[in-house]
Design a protein around this motif. Sequence first.
Motif, short mmCIF file in Angstrom:
data_model
loop_
_atom_site.label_atom_id
_atom_site.label_comp_id
_atom_site.label_asym_id
_atom_site.label_seq_id
_atom_site.Cartn_x
_atom_site.Cartn_y
_atom_site.Cartn_z
N ILE A 30 0.84 -1.20 0.00
CA ILE A 30 0.00 0.00 0.00
C ILE A 30 0.88 1.25 0.00
O ILE A 30 0.69 2.18 -0.78
CB ILE A 30 -0.93 0.01 1.24
N GLU A 31 1.87 1.25 0.89
CA GLU A 31 2.71 2.45 1.03
C GLU A 31 3.52 2.71 -0.24
O GLU A 31 3.69 3.87 -0.65
CB GLU A 31 3.62 2.32 2.24
N SER A 32 4.04 1.65 -0.87
CA SER A 32 4.88 1.93 -2.03
C SER A 32 4.02 2.37 -3.22
O SER A 32 4.41 3.27 -3.96
CB SER A 32 5.81 0.75 -2.35
N LEU A 33 2.84 1.77 -3.38
CA LEU A 33 1.94 2.26 -4.44
C LEU A 33 1.55 3.71 -4.19
O LEU A 33 1.48 4.53 -5.10
CB LEU A 33 0.65 1.43 -4.46
N LEU A 157 -6.96 3.50 -5.45
CA LEU A 157 -7.81 2.35 -5.15
C LEU A 157 -7.77 1.34 -6.31
O LEU A 157 -7.74 0.13 -6.10
CB LEU A 157 -9.25 2.79 -4.87
N LYS A 158 -7.74 1.88 -7.53
CA LYS A 158 -7.69 1.00 -8.70
C LYS A 158 -6.37 0.23 -8.74
O LYS A 158 -6.33 -0.96 -9.00
CB LYS A 158 -7.86 1.84 -9.97
N GLU A 163 -11.77 -1.91 -6.66
CA GLU A 163 -12.61 -1.05 -7.48
C GLU A 163 -14.08 -1.09 -7.08
O GLU A 163 -14.90 -0.42 -7.68
CB GLU A 163 -12.42 -1.40 -8.95
N ASP A 164 -14.37 -1.91 -6.05
CA ASP A 164 -15.77 -2.03 -5.65
C ASP A 164 -16.15 -1.00 -4.57
O ASP A 164 -16.97 -1.25 -3.72
CB ASP A 164 -16.05 -3.46 -5.15
N LEU A 165 -15.51 0.17 -4.62
CA LEU A 165 -15.84 1.22 -3.65
C LEU A 165 -16.72 2.26 -4.32
O LEU A 165 -16.52 2.59 -5.48
CB LEU A 165 -14.56 1.88 -3.15
N GLN A 166 -17.70 2.75 -3.56
CA GLN A 166 -18.57 3.78 -4.13
C GLN A 166 -18.20 5.15 -3.59
O GLN A 166 -17.91 5.31 -2.41
CB GLN A 166 -20.04 3.51 -3.75
N LEU A 167 -18.24 6.12 -4.48
CA LEU A 167 -17.98 7.50 -4.09
C LEU A 167 -19.31 8.18 -3.78
O LEU A 167 -20.23 8.16 -4.60
CB LEU A 167 -17.27 8.23 -5.22
N GLU A 168 -19.42 8.74 -2.58
CA GLU A 168 -20.60 9.53 -2.23
C GLU A 168 -20.15 10.96 -2.01
O GLU A 168 -19.11 11.20 -1.40
CB GLU A 168 -21.25 8.99 -0.95
N ILE A 169 -20.94 11.90 -2.52
CA ILE A 169 -20.57 13.31 -2.31
C ILE A 169 -21.77 14.10 -1.83
O ILE A 169 -22.92 13.68 -1.97
CB ILE A 169 -20.00 13.97 -3.59
N SER A 253 -15.46 10.81 -15.91
CA SER A 253 -16.01 9.44 -15.87
C SER A 253 -15.85 8.76 -14.51
O SER A 253 -15.51 7.58 -14.43
CB SER A 253 -15.37 8.55 -16.94
N ILE A 254 -16.05 9.51 -13.45
CA ILE A 254 -16.01 8.93 -12.11
C ILE A 254 -17.47 8.75 -11.64
O ILE A 254 -18.17 9.74 -11.45
CB ILE A 254 -15.29 9.87 -11.11
N PRO A 255 -17.91 7.52 -11.45
CA PRO A 255 -19.27 7.32 -10.96
C PRO A 255 -19.41 7.82 -9.52
O PRO A 255 -18.47 7.67 -8.73
CB PRO A 255 -19.46 5.79 -10.99
N TYR A 256 -20.53 8.44 -9.20
CA TYR A 256 -20.72 8.95 -7.84
C TYR A 256 -22.20 8.95 -7.50
O TYR A 256 -23.06 8.85 -8.38
CB TYR A 256 -20.16 10.37 -7.72
N LYS A 257 -22.46 9.06 -6.21
CA LYS A 257 -23.84 9.14 -5.76
C LYS A 257 -23.92 10.37 -4.85
O LYS A 257 -23.05 10.56 -4.00
CB LYS A 257 -24.17 7.87 -4.98
#
Length: 434
Positions: A30-33, A157-158, A163-169, A253-257
């Motif tokens: 995680i840290e190196s990415l 995250l990708k 990739e199965d995370l949802q963005l909420e704003i 092209s970022i899906p969001y809710k």
Amino acid sequence: MIMKHNNTLIQAIRGMNDVLPADIQFWQHIESLWRQICRQYHYEEIRTPIVEHTQLFSRTVGEQTDIVTKEMYTFEDRNGDSLSLRPEGTAGCVRACIEHGLTYHNIQRLWYLGAMFRHERPQKGRYRQFYQIGVETYGLHSPAAEIELILLNARFLKALGLEDLQLEINTIGSAESRQRYQKVLTQYLNQHQHRLDADSKRRLKRGHPLRILDSKNIELAELIKHAPVLSDYLSEDSSRHFDTVCQLLKDASIPYKINPHLVRGLDYYNDTVFEWKTQSLGAQGTVSAGGRYDDLVSMLGGQPTAAVGFALGLERLVLMLKNKSIDIPSVDLFLMPAETKWISNILLLAEKLRDALPYLSIHTHLSDGKLKRQFKHADKSNARFALIIGQAEQNSHTISIKNLRETVPQQTLTMPALIEFLHTQFKRKTDHEN
Ligand code: ATP
Ligand code: MG
């Protein structure tokens, strides 16, 4: 272990974890990415102290927030000053920027990684010492700042395969519109006092009704669903800002809710707030969270400075990676002596290989043991190849090499041939890393 009968075993503090070698590969991955991606975006690292004056947090995070009222590790030092272990990283980052003039007529894009401390009830995904990656930008008014942070977060995250995370704003508007809204919301909640849980009653009494909208108690869901929404109380500027944020997310092209009830647990946010959530971690589903906080720098005595940031919980990322059981490469070669007397040859062979092939990770087996048992260790290490030196190899100045992942015959190679062979076998690794 020798212990006096009146001595009890000292254990780690509840909610504070050791990360053992079996797990460290996930952390390092995680840290190196993360470092790689920050380099791509030209965000620079900042490191600030773990301990700060308590006032820094009570003034920024908010006197009445959960963090400050009940979660902070606060103590008096030997001078009688009230100090606290940092419960989050933004306040310290802003303090450091002001102190060193970094935000003075300057744009900054910064990140940090470190331990945070909150006296919460420990459970899966929620600890008392936990690690956050934080990102903060200063001096950027444009909604493009929010989008750049969201894009960076999404790319990270990708890259992790998550990739199965949802963005909420959501937008929480300016302090003034929030105050107007807060009055209406308080009225509504007062009318339904009897349906609130103890936590919410306390928040309402303390004048903190917004946080009730964020309650994780499902019994409140219905009440929250019918509550007045902040978007009806926004200023024109805030509405326009939020519309642009949404449009840019579409363009990128970022899906969001849009979640009209999304509020953050810290007082300093305004306008855009966002969270990345997963269903896979139960109630602890928020992996990354942030937003705009344009008033904080001036609140701490700096020039008014636009600011946007987010923080990402590393334990929750590790939990998700472990659930996916992805294969993280660790060791490449496992070197072992056929008998004890070849141990030092193994030690020296490893040195030569490290000179010739510096990108490889090489494990040496430097203790006794039958070859068969050593092969078991080698298999368990997940190395790709085992290298063996025994009498026969010594006589012919060669090294035996066995592929541990594929069933191909063992080979015996001279040193130059071995280096050539390993170089072609691992070439892809170096190409990838460069
Ligand atoms: P939550 O609603 O989960 O309590 P929060 O609003 O308190 O989160 P922030 O202060 O915004 O969270 O922190 C950002 C991220 O840091 C969280 O989304 C989460 O991933 C992580 N985090 C926060 N508190 C903890 C904790 N006690 N243990 C582990 N991770 C945490
Ligand atoms: Mg919290």
